[in-house]
Design a protein around this motif. Structure first.
Motif, PDB file in Angstrom:
ATOM      1  N   ASP A 141       0.868  -1.371   0.199  1.00  6.08           N
ATOM      2  CA  ASP A 141       0.472  -0.229  -0.489  1.00  6.08           C
ATOM      3  C   ASP A 141       0.848   1.030   0.061  1.00  6.08           C
ATOM      4  N   ASP A 142      -0.503   2.605   0.352  1.00  2.56           N
ATOM      5  CA  ASP A 142       0.889   3.185   0.004  1.00  2.56           C
ATOM      6  C   ASP A 142       1.561   4.070   0.571  1.00  2.56           C
ATOM      7  N   SER A 143       1.498   3.377   1.753  1.00  3.85           N
ATOM      8  CA  SER A 143       2.524   4.001   3.349  1.00  3.85           C
ATOM      9  C   SER A 143       3.602   3.068   3.130  1.00  3.85           C
ATOM     10  N   TRP A 144       4.361   2.060   1.897  1.00  2.00           N
ATOM     11  CA  TRP A 144       4.915   1.910   1.385  1.00  2.00           C
ATOM     12  C   TRP A 144       6.429   3.072   1.389  1.00  2.00           C
ATOM     13  N   LYS A 145       5.906   3.661   0.367  1.00  2.00           N
ATOM     14  CA  LYS A 145       6.894   4.670  -0.342  1.00  2.00           C
ATOM     15  C   LYS A 145       7.314   5.414   0.792  1.00  2.00           C
ATOM     16  N   ALA A 146       7.272   5.999   1.603  1.00  2.00           N
ATOM     17  CA  ALA A 146       8.561   6.374   2.415  1.00  2.00           C
ATOM     18  C   ALA A 146       9.138   5.568   2.760  1.00  2.00           C
ATOM     19  N   TYR A 147       9.630   4.430   2.605  1.00  2.00           N
ATOM     20  CA  TYR A 147      10.510   3.406   2.531  1.00  2.00           C
ATOM     21  C   TYR A 147      11.116   3.259   1.520  1.00  2.00           C
ATOM     22  N   ASP A 148      11.220   3.783   0.408  1.00  2.00           N
ATOM     23  CA  ASP A 148      12.115   3.253  -0.419  1.00  2.00           C
ATOM     24  C   ASP A 148      13.646   4.000  -0.325  1.00  2.00           C
ATOM     25  N   GLY A 149      14.219   3.136  -0.707  1.00  2.00           N
ATOM     26  CA  GLY A 149      15.457   2.292  -0.141  1.00  2.00           C
ATOM     27  C   GLY A 149      16.121   2.359   0.801  1.00  2.00           C
ATOM     28  N   GLN A 150      15.434   1.761   1.698  1.00  2.00           N
ATOM     29  CA  GLN A 150      15.575   1.555   3.043  1.00  2.00           C
ATOM     30  C   GLN A 150      15.956  -0.501   2.218  1.00  2.00           C
ATOM     31  N   THR A 151      16.222  -0.828   3.892  1.00  2.00           N
ATOM     32  CA  THR A 151      16.659  -1.799   4.304  1.00  2.00           C
ATOM     33  C   THR A 151      15.548  -3.003   4.379  1.00  2.00           C
ATOM     34  N   VAL A 152      15.464  -3.896   3.737  1.00  2.00           N
ATOM     35  CA  VAL A 152      14.070  -5.322   4.565  1.00  2.00           C
ATOM     36  C   VAL A 152      14.839  -6.231   4.478  1.00  2.00           C
ATOM     37  N   PHE A 165      14.507  -2.324  -0.562  1.00  2.00           N
ATOM     38  CA  PHE A 165      13.239  -1.790  -0.586  1.00  2.00           C
ATOM     39  C   PHE A 165      13.579  -0.895  -1.748  1.00  2.00           C
ATOM     40  N   ARG A 166      12.862  -0.791  -3.030  1.00  2.00           N
ATOM     41  CA  ARG A 166      12.981   0.345  -4.040  1.00  2.00           C
ATOM     42  C   ARG A 166      11.388   0.053  -5.195  1.00  2.00           C
ATOM     43  N   TYR A 167      11.440   1.234  -5.500  1.00  2.00           N
ATOM     44  CA  TYR A 167      10.193   1.478  -6.317  1.00  2.00           C
ATOM     45  C   TYR A 167      11.589   1.600  -7.606  1.00  2.00           C
ATOM     46  N   VAL A 168      10.878   1.134  -8.365  1.00  2.00           N
ATOM     47  CA  VAL A 168      11.837  -0.135  -9.568  1.00  2.00           C
ATOM     48  C   VAL A 168      11.185   0.348 -11.079  1.00  2.00           C
ATOM     49  N   LEU A 169      11.655   0.925 -12.475  1.00  2.00           N
ATOM     50  CA  LEU A 169      11.187   0.834 -13.685  1.00  2.00           C
ATOM     51  C   LEU A 169      10.680  -0.208 -13.948  1.00  2.00           C
ATOM     52  N   GLY A 170       9.342  -0.966 -14.351  1.00  2.00           N
ATOM     53  CA  GLY A 170       9.377  -2.312 -14.846  1.00  2.00           C
ATOM     54  C   GLY A 170       8.252  -2.103 -15.717  1.00  2.00           C
ATOM     55  N   ALA A 171       7.961  -2.845 -16.248  1.00  2.00           N
ATOM     56  CA  ALA A 171       6.818  -2.868 -17.186  1.00  2.00           C
ATOM     57  C   ALA A 171       5.806  -2.220 -17.148  1.00  2.00           C
ATOM     58  N   TYR A 172       5.178  -1.848 -16.091  1.00  2.00           N
ATOM     59  CA  TYR A 172       4.130  -1.063 -15.780  1.00  2.00           C
ATOM     60  C   TYR A 172       4.030   0.310 -15.115  1.00  2.00           C
ATOM     61  N   GLY A 173       5.642   0.609 -14.989  1.00  2.00           N
ATOM     62  CA  GLY A 173       5.626   2.168 -14.522  1.00  2.00           C
ATOM     63  C   GLY A 173       6.078   1.887 -13.621  1.00  2.00           C
ATOM     64  N   LEU A 174       6.776   2.390 -12.943  1.00  2.00           N
ATOM     65  CA  LEU A 174       7.209   2.405 -10.901  1.00  2.00           C
ATOM     66  C   LEU A 174       6.459   1.174 -10.402  1.00  2.00           C
ATOM     67  N   THR A 175       6.943   0.497  -9.566  1.00  2.00           N
ATOM     68  CA  THR A 175       6.672  -0.488  -9.438  1.00  2.00           C
ATOM     69  C   THR A 175       7.905  -1.386  -7.298  1.00  2.00           C
ATOM     70  N   PRO A 176       6.972  -1.348  -6.460  1.00  2.00           N
ATOM     71  CA  PRO A 176       7.428  -1.498  -5.660  1.00  2.00           C
ATOM     72  C   PRO A 176       8.569  -2.984  -5.613  1.00  2.00           C
ATOM     73  N   ALA A 177       9.557  -3.197  -4.956  1.00  2.00           N
ATOM     74  CA  ALA A 177       9.813  -4.079  -5.260  1.00  2.00           C
ATOM     75  C   ALA A 177      11.456  -4.823  -4.244  1.00  2.00           C
ATOM     76  N   PHE A 178      11.726  -5.731  -4.043  1.00  2.00           N
ATOM     77  CA  PHE A 178      13.285  -6.052  -3.245  1.00  2.00           C
ATOM     78  C   PHE A 178      13.456  -6.277  -4.520  1.00  2.00           C
ATOM     79  N   GLN A 179      15.117  -5.950  -3.701  1.00  2.00           N
ATOM     80  CA  GLN A 179      16.308  -5.765  -4.396  1.00  2.00           C
ATOM     81  C   GLN A 179      17.506  -6.927  -3.493  1.00  2.00           C
ATOM     82  N   LEU A 180      17.901  -8.106  -3.455  1.00  2.00           N
ATOM     83  CA  LEU A 180      19.012  -8.494  -2.948  1.00  2.00           C
ATOM     84  C   LEU A 180      19.524  -7.437  -2.825  1.00  2.00           C
ATOM     85  N   GLY A 181      20.538  -8.131  -1.648  1.00  2.00           N
ATOM     86  CA  GLY A 181      22.260  -7.265  -1.925  1.00  2.00           C
ATOM     87  C   GLY A 181      22.731  -7.762  -1.840  1.00  2.00           C
TER      88      GLY A 181
END
Length: 318
Positions: A141-152, A165-181
């Protein structure tokens, strides 16, 4: 979660082959009244098998008094029938256990302790894009936007991974995602193994979820491939061989068949020898990649549970 039900449901089926046929007969009694399917003529080669699979509760009709013998089968349908057979042979009633509520979910935890549990689903859970597998996309949900770039941290398949945790550009625009460290190659490989396992787990509400859980926790196999795929003859042969226990007593002296290949010979040959299969033509060819029909599936299952239906035959070069 692996082997969750093993101690309850599995066993080595330690009885002699001479008793196997009797046990098959008594393990699969009729639980429904016979029915005449409007699209199954009584002189068809699969008629008895279709009726038996219905009466024993292994298969249902397809509605409006039909069986749809020529309809193709999905791997989920083939796996479900095989799992029912295994469940009954191990003391069950063929109704597969409910998958635990937390089976197949991933859990994402933020630094502030907020936790989100998701199931594989492109609309409501987590997913990947085949061309962008570096990111595991999440539904938040939108509450996660404030945590863009933080460790999860991410928990899946019994393992825990740290990432961002990042918002990345995917097939449907900016999409929340987990990126492995940054991790070792070993951890990286394990992450992707766990990831693709998790993606194969059906979410709650998917009709074959209990089947998938049974394959994962009881039969401990992924040999059947994606459950959403169309099943082949080899798919169901693998499934039957997996669950048949000691019910494949040889009755035919056959050592090979025309299109036999080494990588699946040990799976299919015992089914020829036991009279479950005889091939699809006069030569006895198996045609492993042909799509499986409901009639073929019913015939193979019926011959397994009723030894008197098995085929006695020989092959010229077998």
């Amino acid at each position: 979660m692996k082997r969750l039900f093993t101690l309850v449901l599995t066993g080595s089926l330690l009885i002699t082959p001479a008793l196997a046929a009797d046990r098959a007969e008594t393990s699969f009694p009729a639980v429904r009244e016979p029915v005449s399917f409007s699209d199954v003529a009584q002189d068809r080669w699969y008629a008895d098998a279709a009726g038996l699979c219905y009466e024993t509760g292994l298969m249902n009709g397809t509605g409006d008094g039909t069986f749809s013998p020529d309809a193709m089968v999905t791997t989920a349908e083939a796996a479900t029938l095989a799992a029912r057979i295994h469940h009954i042979l191990n003391g069950g009633d063929g109704v597969l256990p409910e998958a635990p509520a937390d089976w197949g979910q991933i859990t994402v935890t933020r630094e502030d302790g907020v936790t989100l549990s998701l199931y594989s689903s492109a609309s409501t859970g987590f997913w990947v894009n085949d061309r962008e597998i570096n990111s595991l996309y999440l539904t938040v949900d939108d509450s996660w936007k404030a945590y863009d770039g933080q460790t999860v941290t991410l928990e899946m398949n019994g393992s825990t991974y740290s990432g961002t945790f990042r918002y990345v550009l995917g097939a449907y625009g900016l999409t929340p995602a987990f990126q492995l460290g940054q991790v070792s190659q070993e951890t990286y490989d394990q992450y992707y193994e766990d990831l693709w396992t998790a993606l194969a787990w059906p979410a709650p509400g998917v009709w074959y979820r209990n089947t998938a859980c049974y394959l994962d926790t009881v039969l401990d196999t992924d040999e059947l491939g994606r459950l959403t795929d169309t099943a082949t003859r080899l798919t169901f042969a693998k499934a039957l061989k997996l669950v048949s226990g000691d019910l494949l007593e040889p009755i035919n002296d056959i050592t090979t068949f025309p299109d036999c290949e080494d990588d699946w010979k040990d799976t299919v040959l015992p089914l020829y020898q036991a009279g479950i299969l005889s091939g699809v033509d006069a030569s006895g060819a198996f045609r492993p990649n042909d799509q499986l029909s409901r009639a073929e599936m019913a015939a193979m299952a019926a011959r397994l549970i009723r030894p008197e239906l098995r085929l006695h035959f020989s092959l010229e070069n077998g």
